[in-house]
Design an enzyme around this catalytic site. Sequence first.
Site, PDB file in Angstrom:
ATOM      1  N   ARG A  60      21.586  61.458  37.585  1.00 26.29           N
ATOM      2  CA  ARG A  60      21.698  61.424  38.431  1.00 26.29           C
ATOM      3  C   ARG A  60      22.563  60.276  38.969  1.00 26.29           C
ATOM      4  O   ARG A  60      22.117  59.998  39.971  1.00 26.29           O
ATOM      5  CB  ARG A  60      20.917  62.594  39.169  1.00 26.29           C
ATOM      6  CG  ARG A  60      19.822  63.104  38.842  1.00 26.29           C
ATOM      7  CD  ARG A  60      19.005  64.248  39.532  1.00 26.29           C
ATOM      8  NE  ARG A  60      18.325  64.956  38.921  1.00 26.29           N
ATOM      9  CZ  ARG A  60      17.349  66.246  39.312  1.00 26.29           C
ATOM     10  NH1 ARG A  60      16.776  65.563  40.643  1.00 26.29           N
ATOM     11  NH2 ARG A  60      16.911  67.223  38.760  1.00 26.29           N
ATOM     12  N   ASP A  62      24.036  58.958  43.045  1.00 24.05           N
ATOM     13  CA  ASP A  62      23.670  59.322  44.477  1.00 24.05           C
ATOM     14  C   ASP A  62      25.415  59.666  44.794  1.00 24.05           C
ATOM     15  O   ASP A  62      26.270  59.646  44.385  1.00 24.05           O
ATOM     16  CB  ASP A  62      23.455  58.417  45.573  1.00 24.05           C
ATOM     17  CG  ASP A  62      21.770  57.754  44.797  1.00 24.05           C
ATOM     18  OD1 ASP A  62      21.536  58.581  44.379  1.00 24.05           O
ATOM     19  OD2 ASP A  62      21.606  56.830  45.077  1.00 24.05           O
ATOM     20  N   TYR A 123      27.180  51.378  34.288  1.00 19.44           N
ATOM     21  CA  TYR A 123      27.605  50.830  35.360  1.00 19.44           C
ATOM     22  C   TYR A 123      28.686  49.522  35.331  1.00 19.44           C
ATOM     23  O   TYR A 123      28.097  48.440  35.524  1.00 19.44           O
ATOM     24  CB  TYR A 123      26.719  51.026  36.567  1.00 19.44           C
ATOM     25  CG  TYR A 123      25.826  52.336  36.483  1.00 19.44           C
ATOM     26  CD1 TYR A 123      26.095  53.549  37.306  1.00 19.44           C
ATOM     27  CD2 TYR A 123      24.634  52.524  35.869  1.00 19.44           C
ATOM     28  CE1 TYR A 123      25.757  54.948  37.599  1.00 19.44           C
ATOM     29  CE2 TYR A 123      24.000  54.348  36.201  1.00 19.44           C
ATOM     30  CZ  TYR A 123      24.307  54.710  36.887  1.00 19.44           C
ATOM     31  OH  TYR A 123      23.757  55.847  37.105  1.00 19.44           O
ATOM     32  N   ARG A 211      22.566  49.206  43.030  1.00 17.55           N
ATOM     33  CA  ARG A 211      23.251  49.328  44.252  1.00 17.55           C
ATOM     34  C   ARG A 211      22.810  48.070  45.094  1.00 17.55           C
ATOM     35  O   ARG A 211      22.758  47.381  45.774  1.00 17.55           O
ATOM     36  CB  ARG A 211      23.054  49.974  45.506  1.00 17.55           C
ATOM     37  CG  ARG A 211      24.725  50.294  44.756  1.00 17.55           C
ATOM     38  CD  ARG A 211      25.160  52.030  45.590  1.00 17.55           C
ATOM     39  NE  ARG A 211      24.328  53.463  46.262  1.00 17.55           N
ATOM     40  CZ  ARG A 211      23.813  53.903  47.175  1.00 17.55           C
ATOM     41  NH1 ARG A 211      24.541  53.636  48.416  1.00 17.55           N
ATOM     42  NH2 ARG A 211      23.015  55.009  46.880  1.00 17.55           N
TER      43      ARG A 211
END
Length: 283
Positions: A60, A62, A123, A211
């Site tokens: 999921r 953001d 990522y 992040r």
Amino acid sequence: MSDEVEPGYVRVRLDLSYDGKDFSGWAKQRERRTVQGELETALRTVTRSQETYELTVAGRTDAGVHARGQVAHVDLPQEVWAEHAEHLRRRLAGRLPKDIRVWRVAEAPYGFNARFSAIWRRYAYRVSDHPGGVDPLLRGHVLWHDWALDVAAMNAASRALLGEHDFAAYCKRREGATTIRTLQELSWVRDADGIVTATVRADAFCHNMVRSLVGALLFVGDGHRPVEWAGKVLAAGVRDSAVHVVRPHGLTLEEVGYPADELLMARNREARNKRTLPGRGCC
């Protein structure tokens, strides 16, 4: 816990990408535009169904986060799949907004679950430290950092974070969820255009983990913190006010990895177990 597909249904895998700029994340929400909401609406429309078929996703994302290699699955009635399988991808292309594309639609192998069968997610986070800012054509996918970055220092700091750890210091806690993860890769490269890209791969990620890691390592790269600091934050196990969650637009889910077909169900079951670190009790 079993993940058998209900009799009369077919599990379908979808490979997709999206620009996260105008989405409030993946998960559907009332009165907010989300990737899941758009996809489920499009599926219902192109299959001319009264029912909304719910998607399960590998990760999921953001609000504002992009995806190039996202994976989801949906269980469709056999008669719906039989009628629409051949043309479903093309029909979705005609119905979906232009910031979502479905590249592949196929019947999933036995035991496949987009979320629980995955063995890693990869990522990329892209940063520019050019004193003039970010190329306007890249501004939706690259963060501008107004300090020169030492990539070698960032790579040195990253090595202390690799492996299986409790990443509580780099995650936003969620009730009942573990923060133990195995970080398989964390590396930084500066390309010929000066863009600094972090590659971050793990078996799974907790909320805001990528992040937060990037935010900490940017502080090392620009000289505000020593190389050892990121590892010390991890070992402390608590959030450090100096660790900033960087903005979402620099982050893209690039790829999701799965085991061989015959191992999918075993991985599916294993991933549902709550994890503990060696030497710790379960409770």
